[in-house]
Design a protein around this motif. Sequence first.
Motif, mmCIF file in Angstrom:
data_model
loop_
_atom_site.group_PDB
_atom_site.id
_atom_site.type_symbol
_atom_site.label_atom_id
_atom_site.label_comp_id
_atom_site.label_asym_id
_atom_site.label_seq_id
_atom_site.Cartn_x
_atom_site.Cartn_y
_atom_site.Cartn_z
ATOM 1 N N LEU A 230 0.829 -1.205 0.000
ATOM 2 C CA LEU A 230 0.000 0.000 0.000
ATOM 3 C C LEU A 230 0.863 1.255 0.000
ATOM 4 C CD1 LEU A 230 -2.788 -0.982 2.567
ATOM 5 C CD2 LEU A 230 -3.036 -0.740 0.093
ATOM 6 N N ARG A 231 1.919 1.240 0.809
ATOM 7 C CA ARG A 231 2.795 2.413 0.888
ATOM 8 C C ARG A 231 3.560 2.625 -0.411
ATOM 9 N NH1 ARG A 231 3.937 0.423 6.181
ATOM 10 N NH2 ARG A 231 5.966 -0.377 5.483
ATOM 11 N N ILE A 232 3.862 1.542 -1.112
ATOM 12 C CA ILE A 232 4.618 1.667 -2.361
ATOM 13 C C ILE A 232 3.904 2.591 -3.335
ATOM 14 C CG2 ILE A 232 5.234 0.402 -4.468
ATOM 15 C CD1 ILE A 232 6.137 -1.906 -2.696
ATOM 16 N N TRP A 233 2.571 2.482 -3.408
ATOM 17 C CA TRP A 233 1.846 3.269 -4.401
ATOM 18 C C TRP A 233 1.798 4.743 -4.032
ATOM 19 C CZ3 TRP A 233 1.618 1.494 -8.919
ATOM 20 C CH2 TRP A 233 1.694 0.096 -9.092
ATOM 21 N N THR A 234 2.009 5.071 -2.761
ATOM 22 C CA THR A 234 2.170 6.471 -2.379
ATOM 23 C C THR A 234 3.439 7.038 -3.005
ATOM 24 O OG1 THR A 234 1.051 6.083 -0.262
ATOM 25 C CG2 THR A 234 2.402 8.064 -0.434
ATOM 26 N N TYR A 235 4.526 6.236 -2.933
ATOM 27 C CA TYR A 235 5.792 6.671 -3.526
ATOM 28 C C TYR A 235 5.706 6.703 -5.047
ATOM 29 C CZ TYR A 235 7.484 5.725 1.185
ATOM 30 O OH TYR A 235 7.661 5.724 2.537
ATOM 31 N N VAL A 236 5.037 5.701 -5.635
ATOM 32 C CA VAL A 236 4.875 5.688 -7.090
ATOM 33 C C VAL A 236 4.126 6.931 -7.548
ATOM 34 C CG1 VAL A 236 3.745 4.511 -9.018
ATOM 35 C CG2 VAL A 236 5.007 3.185 -7.322
ATOM 36 N N GLY A 237 3.051 7.265 -6.834
ATOM 37 C CA GLY A 237 2.292 8.460 -7.180
ATOM 38 C C GLY A 237 3.126 9.724 -7.062
ATOM 39 N N GLY A 238 3.952 9.795 -6.010
ATOM 40 C CA GLY A 238 4.809 10.962 -5.837
ATOM 41 C C GLY A 238 5.832 11.088 -6.948
ATOM 42 N N ILE A 239 6.443 9.955 -7.327
ATOM 43 C CA ILE A 239 7.449 9.985 -8.400
ATOM 44 C C ILE A 239 6.824 10.389 -9.727
ATOM 45 C CG2 ILE A 239 8.992 8.521 -9.763
ATOM 46 C CD1 ILE A 239 9.516 6.916 -7.193
ATOM 47 N N VAL A 240 5.654 9.803 -10.050
ATOM 48 C CA VAL A 240 4.975 10.151 -11.306
ATOM 49 C C VAL A 240 4.614 11.630 -11.328
ATOM 50 C CG1 VAL A 240 2.873 9.775 -12.652
ATOM 51 C CG2 VAL A 240 4.111 7.822 -11.723
ATOM 52 N N SER A 241 4.166 12.163 -10.199
ATOM 53 C CA SER A 241 3.808 13.588 -10.130
ATOM 54 C C SER A 241 5.022 14.478 -10.356
ATOM 55 C CB SER A 241 3.176 13.893 -8.760
ATOM 56 O OG SER A 241 1.988 13.164 -8.578
#
Length: 315
Positions: A230-241
């Motif tokens: 679950l936490r991984i997708w927070t980081y993925v979203g941040g990187i994509v942004s």
Amino acid sequence: MLETLDISLVVPAYNEAGNIELFLRIAVEVLDATGRSYEIIVVNDGSKDDTLKILLDASRRFPSLRVIDLSRNFGKEAAMMAGLDVAVGKAVIPIDADLQHPPQLIPTMLQRWEQGYDVVLCRRSSRNTDRWAQRWFSTLFYRFHNALAEHAIPPDVGDFRLLDRKVVDALRLLPERRRFMKGIFSWVGFRSTIVEFEVEPRYSGKSSFSGWKLWNLALEGITSFSTVPLRIWTYVGGIVSIVALSYAAKVVITTIISGTDLPGYPSLLSAILFLGGVQLIGIGVLGEYIGRIYSEVKQRPIYVVRSKHGFPPGD
């Protein structure tokens, strides 16, 4: 008499008609040689073959045999828990009926238990009986799971192990319905040691665990003992942004300095599909955890018993 039993063997069985008779003969021979009191609890997990019939016939010849017949196939994890719930031995040993887990290893396990260990883990010394894809996937799973989970699972250690009575009592306190037993065994802790054994080919039949079932079991294990996905997708979203903002800044600066041609659609379509895929994967991971919550809040029993055979009256 039951309160003073030394050993309980817990044997989940699903379509093991070709194995169970030989397994019982070997197990009884090995346990008799230890000189200890024991019981063998076989849980018939909704078998579609003659497993139950063979067990009922065998119970007339083996007084130590107890048979639990579940109302349908609930899966190995549930069947194992059904056996652990009724086992009364001071030492409880989950073991498979296909003879890939050698009963001959039980005396060695008991020796380690007598040395003061609460858990004796049985680790396969090689995976020669598995296909290369299974060996590769198993190695990948253990590395991935142990990198994410707070409590590591020993590689190449299955359900075959000796559990002290206090360990079994701790396992029975856990209220969760969807159980990944390897992770639960690791979570409760206690002092443990490892003995190695060589896995033999199945005596008869084939494993009921297909590649798809093993994949689902792996997902169960990862989502049961880690919230890192679950936490991984927070980081993925941040990187994509960050990447998107950086690219937007570049476009603005380039346009101001030198102007720009009309951008083509392929790059725009690729970006949309990429972001859509990322979002769908994130929703899927979230759905796995929501599905677990949904299963737990319904509080359905882990298994349903249709009948018991060989148990003392009132048990």
